[in-house]
Design a protein around this motif. Structure first.
Motif, PDB file in Angstrom:
ATOM      1  N   ILE A 106       1.030  -1.086   0.245  1.00  0.00           N
ATOM      2  CA  ILE A 106      -0.395  -0.196   0.329  1.00  0.00           C
ATOM      3  C   ILE A 106       1.655   0.766   0.133  1.00  0.00           C
ATOM      4  O   ILE A 106      -0.008   1.935  -0.452  1.00  0.00           O
ATOM      5  CB  ILE A 106      -1.043   0.053   1.196  1.00  0.00           C
ATOM      6  N   ALA A 108      -4.610  -3.545  -1.377  1.00  0.00           N
ATOM      7  CA  ALA A 108      -5.072  -3.166   0.238  1.00  0.00           C
ATOM      8  C   ALA A 108      -6.783  -4.349   0.004  1.00  0.00           C
ATOM      9  O   ALA A 108      -6.909  -4.613   1.067  1.00  0.00           O
ATOM     10  CB  ALA A 108      -5.996  -1.737  -0.108  1.00  0.00           C
ATOM     11  N   PHE A 109      -6.091  -4.581  -0.532  1.00  0.00           N
ATOM     12  CA  PHE A 109      -7.875  -5.662  -1.186  1.00  0.00           C
ATOM     13  C   PHE A 109      -7.190  -7.201   0.360  1.00  0.00           C
ATOM     14  O   PHE A 109      -6.951  -7.729   0.554  1.00  0.00           O
ATOM     15  CB  PHE A 109      -7.890  -6.108  -2.321  1.00  0.00           C
ATOM     16  N   PHE A 169      -4.219  -1.182  -4.810  1.00  0.00           N
ATOM     17  CA  PHE A 169      -5.650  -1.317  -5.070  1.00  0.00           C
ATOM     18  C   PHE A 169      -5.589  -3.433  -4.842  1.00  0.00           C
ATOM     19  O   PHE A 169      -6.460  -2.996  -3.433  1.00  0.00           O
ATOM     20  CB  PHE A 169      -6.645  -1.138  -6.269  1.00  0.00           C
ATOM     21  N   VAL A 196      -1.712   2.401  -8.919  1.00  0.00           N
ATOM     22  CA  VAL A 196      -3.236   2.129  -8.478  1.00  0.00           C
ATOM     23  C   VAL A 196      -3.342   0.913  -8.556  1.00  0.00           C
ATOM     24  O   VAL A 196      -4.006   0.518  -7.552  1.00  0.00           O
ATOM     25  CB  VAL A 196      -4.322   3.209  -9.629  1.00  0.00           C
ATOM     26  N   THR A 197      -2.813   0.067  -9.074  1.00  0.00           N
ATOM     27  CA  THR A 197      -2.913  -1.031  -9.440  1.00  0.00           C
ATOM     28  C   THR A 197      -1.993  -1.923  -7.746  1.00  0.00           C
ATOM     29  O   THR A 197      -3.083  -2.571  -7.330  1.00  0.00           O
ATOM     30  CB  THR A 197      -2.298  -2.007 -10.732  1.00  0.00           C
TER      31      THR A 197
END
Length: 299
Positions: A38, A60-61, A57, A53-54
């Motif tokens: 992150i 974060a997932f 996210f 961004v990839t």
């Protein structure tokens, strides 16, 4: 054992088995890597927005996925793992544990529980109303049965303890003044053992065992307590008198035999009867006797 207990036990289908759970400490490392991802994604985003961004996210997932699977087990604690209502096993390994986030976990304490039941009124074998209370030490041995075979295993324990106490209380008389029967008051070890066996049979369906049990209160009900106390006192007086008379008869017999053997005095039937009467009065009387010196004869 009673038929109702047997009929309930035949309905048992659940049985505890090990769950496919993993150590939470290994997954904690994955969680830390997700945190690093992150941070890295946030750093990369200004220079390479699609990649940043990839990574952001995706990390974060992974962080949320791993975080939702953690749970902690204390010593003497287990967790039943389910998947959409299907039992998948029980985890008894203490410490930080992890399973897939969509799997349910329900914790169960395996510690010993000490329960003192309420005083209940029971009719003993002879129909006398008595008051009984019991102390029971119980614990869960099969988490699957405790959770899935009964509605509420703690409430189930309370109800079955009362039922078992009533069964054992009505199986024996409270007391036996002739000491020829097994009684609730006199045979503590045997009665407690039967109570433990009765409880184990009743609680087996819920995956619960009984380590120790016994009566903490045992007395006649208030409506007959006074009458029974007077009866006990009368029985005690009769028993004491019986022992006293048996001893007095033996002493009189020994005295007469000794006088005859040593030829201290020759006694005819009338004098023997008088001596026996006097000795029995002296030996069985409740007050001290006043000696009377006879300077004459009986005739």
């Amino acid at each position: 054992m009673i038929d109702s207990v047997n009929s309930v036990s035949t309905l048992t289908h659940s049985q505890e088995r090990p769950a496919q759970a993993s150590s939470g400490y290994a997954m904690l490392l994955v969680l830390l890597l997700a945190v690093v991802g992150i941070i890295a994604g946030a750093v990369i985003s200004p220079g390479d927005k699609p990649l940043g961004v990839t990574v952001l996210f995706g990390s974060a997932f992974v962080f949320a996925f791993v975080l939702l699977g953690f749970y902690v087990l204390q010593p003497n604690q287990a967790a039943a793992v389910t998947l959409f209502g299907s039992y998948k096993g029980s985890d008894r390994v203490t410490g930080l544990r992890w399973v897939l986030p969509w799997m349910g976990r329900k914790k169960v304490s395996l510690r010993a529980n000490n329960l003192i039941s309420d005083k209940i009124k029971v009719n003993d074998l002879r129909g006398n109303p008595i008051e009984i209370a019991a102390q029971v030490v119980w614990r869960v041995t099969d988490t699957a049965q405790a959770l899935f075979d009964v509605q509420d295993y703690k409430a189930f324990v309370n109800v079955q303890i009362e039922a078992a106490v009533r069964t054992i209380g009505s199986r024996y008389p409270y007391d036996d003044y002739e000491h020829q029967e097994i009684t609730l008051r006199g045979a503590h070890d045997q009665v407690n053992a039967e109570l433990r066996d009765e409880l184990r049979a009743r609680l087996k369906v819920a995956g619960i065992t009984v380590d120790e049990c016994g009566f903490t209160h045992l007395a006649y009900a208030q409506e007959i307590a006074g009458a029974m106390l007077r009866r006990q006192q009368a029985e005690a007086v009769v028993a004491a008198r019986k022992t006293l008379v048996e001893g007095a008869v033996g002493m009189v017999e020994m005295a007469l035999d000794s006088l005859s053997a040593k030829q201290v005095v020759e006694l005819d039937d009338e004098r023997r009867a008088a001596m026996v009467s006097n000795l029995m009065v002296v030996l069985c009387g409740e007050r001290e006797t006043q000696p009377v010196v006879n300077t004459g004869t009986l005739y």
